[in-house]
Every structure is written in structure tokens, then in C-alpha cells.
Design an enzyme around this catalytic site. Sequence first.
Site, PDB file in Angstrom:
ATOM      1  N   HIS A  19       0.822  -1.217   0.000  1.00 59.09           N
ATOM      2  CA  HIS A  19       0.000   0.000   0.000  1.00 59.09           C
ATOM      3  C   HIS A  19       0.855   1.264   0.000  1.00 59.09           C
ATOM      4  O   HIS A  19       0.346   2.347  -0.253  1.00 59.09           O
ATOM      5  CB  HIS A  19      -0.912  -0.019   1.221  1.00 59.09           C
ATOM      6  CG  HIS A  19      -2.307   0.445   0.988  1.00 59.09           C
ATOM      7  ND1 HIS A  19      -2.923   0.479  -0.243  1.00 59.09           N
ATOM      8  CD2 HIS A  19      -3.246   0.888   1.868  1.00 59.09           C
ATOM      9  CE1 HIS A  19      -4.169   0.918  -0.112  1.00 59.09           C
ATOM     10  NE2 HIS A  19      -4.378   1.183   1.155  1.00 59.09           N
ATOM     11  N   ASN A  66      -6.916   6.599   3.918  1.00 62.28           N
ATOM     12  CA  ASN A  66      -8.328   6.934   3.748  1.00 62.28           C
ATOM     13  C   ASN A  66      -8.621   8.431   3.825  1.00 62.28           C
ATOM     14  O   ASN A  66      -9.711   8.857   3.449  1.00 62.28           O
ATOM     15  CB  ASN A  66      -9.182   6.188   4.770  1.00 62.28           C
ATOM     16  CG  ASN A  66      -9.109   4.686   4.594  1.00 62.28           C
ATOM     17  OD1 ASN A  66      -8.449   4.169   3.690  1.00 62.28           O
ATOM     18  ND2 ASN A  66      -9.791   3.977   5.458  1.00 62.28           N
ATOM     19  N   ASP A  92      -0.811   2.409  -5.414  1.00 63.09           N
ATOM     20  CA  ASP A  92      -0.879   0.975  -5.659  1.00 63.09           C
ATOM     21  C   ASP A  92      -2.211   0.587  -6.302  1.00 63.09           C
ATOM     22  O   ASP A  92      -3.230   1.205  -6.046  1.00 63.09           O
ATOM     23  CB  ASP A  92      -0.720   0.209  -4.336  1.00 63.09           C
ATOM     24  CG  ASP A  92      -1.790   0.574  -3.318  1.00 63.09           C
ATOM     25  OD1 ASP A  92      -2.659  -0.266  -3.044  1.00 63.09           O
ATOM     26  OD2 ASP A  92      -1.757   1.712  -2.799  1.00 63.09           O
ATOM     27  N   ASN A 113      -9.276   3.450  -1.425  1.00 59.93           N
ATOM     28  CA  ASN A 113      -9.782   4.452  -0.481  1.00 59.93           C
ATOM     29  C   ASN A 113      -9.015   5.773  -0.525  1.00 59.93           C
ATOM     30  O   ASN A 113      -9.595   6.833  -0.299  1.00 59.93           O
ATOM     31  CB  ASN A 113      -9.798   3.889   0.936  1.00 59.93           C
ATOM     32  CG  ASN A 113     -10.886   2.857   1.114  1.00 59.93           C
ATOM     33  OD1 ASN A 113     -11.920   2.896   0.453  1.00 59.93           O
ATOM     34  ND2 ASN A 113     -10.647   1.900   1.989  1.00 59.93           N
TER      35      ASN A 113
END
Length: 186
Positions: A19, A66, A92, A113
Site C-alpha cells: 500500500h 483513507n 498501488d 480508499n
Amino acid sequence: MKLVVGLGNPGDKYAKTRHNIGFEVINKLQKDLNIIGEKDKFQGLLSEKNIDGEKVLFLKPQTFMNLSGNSIAAVINFYKIDVKNDMIVIYDDMDLPVGKLRVKEKGSSGGHNGIKSIISHLGDEFLRIKCGIGKSKDDTIDFVLGQFDKSEQETVDKMIESASNCALDLVRDVELGRIMQKYNKK
């Protein structure tokens, strides 16, 4: 002025995870461009470099994935950056195989997100460099927050290099069609 954003999560716990590939690309750019020091501003780590006579900002939001849009929107609003033409986001993508890149001008979040957060603040028209991290049949959260396998590392290093070069091409306003042709290989 250009803004190059790498998405990731702050802290050692998340370093080198799938991530955080956006952070890895920004780190590579900073190293290659001899950028020393980052300022803790706008809920992110911000650095800058003059490239071919133009100021380029490099941002790693520290809001967790997020809420990435909070940090990015603050920079955009402060510097009055044109989102559509002068912002590049590197992140990613599970829908791409490990090592593959995809450059896009706009689109949906694809379930990411961090991109959802950016779209909610700034709309969906901005340049993106999507970095393939592969897909797992297991839990998505554990997968994206996990590290790449040792067998993947050489491919990942090449992808980081390519994404860094792609970002510099976009900063230098190389024609977008040529960039897509060069980096969006099957």
C-alpha cells in the site's frame, strides 16, 4: 508549479508494504533529484525541487490512506495548483500484476480508499500513475498492508524506477499520448 503525490500510510509499521508504493516512488524521486529534507506541512511531508525552471512539490500525505485528500486539498488550495493539469498521484493498484504501470488522466477510485478521498475533495480529473501490486485471494487488507515477497522485489524495484521516470516525464510535459504508449505496456 506541479505537485507529485505518493500515497501511503505513515510510520515504520507500514514502510515497504504494498500500500506504500507511492511513498517508495517519492523516496526514489527525492534520492535521484538530490532533494534533502522534507517539511511537515499540510498534514504531510512536503519537499520541492526546481526542474527545468518550474517548481515541483513532492508530497507524502501523513493522514493515513483513507484521508489522503485532506492533505492534498490543503496543498492544492494553498498553492493554487491546477488539479487537472499539474497534479500527479502515484499509488498501488491490485488490479494490475506486480510490476505493471498504468497512466490515466481520470476515472473512478477502483475501490482504492486513498483515491476515493482525493476524488471527494478535488474531483476525478487528475493524472495518475497506478503501480501494480497484484491480487490475493486472501484478506485484501492483510494483503495490501503486507510486504512484497522476496521473489517479487526485483520486479518491484524496476517498477519503482519506471514510475519515477514516468513522473518526471509528466512533470516535464512530455506528450501524454507518448507517455501512455511508453508506460502502459501490456
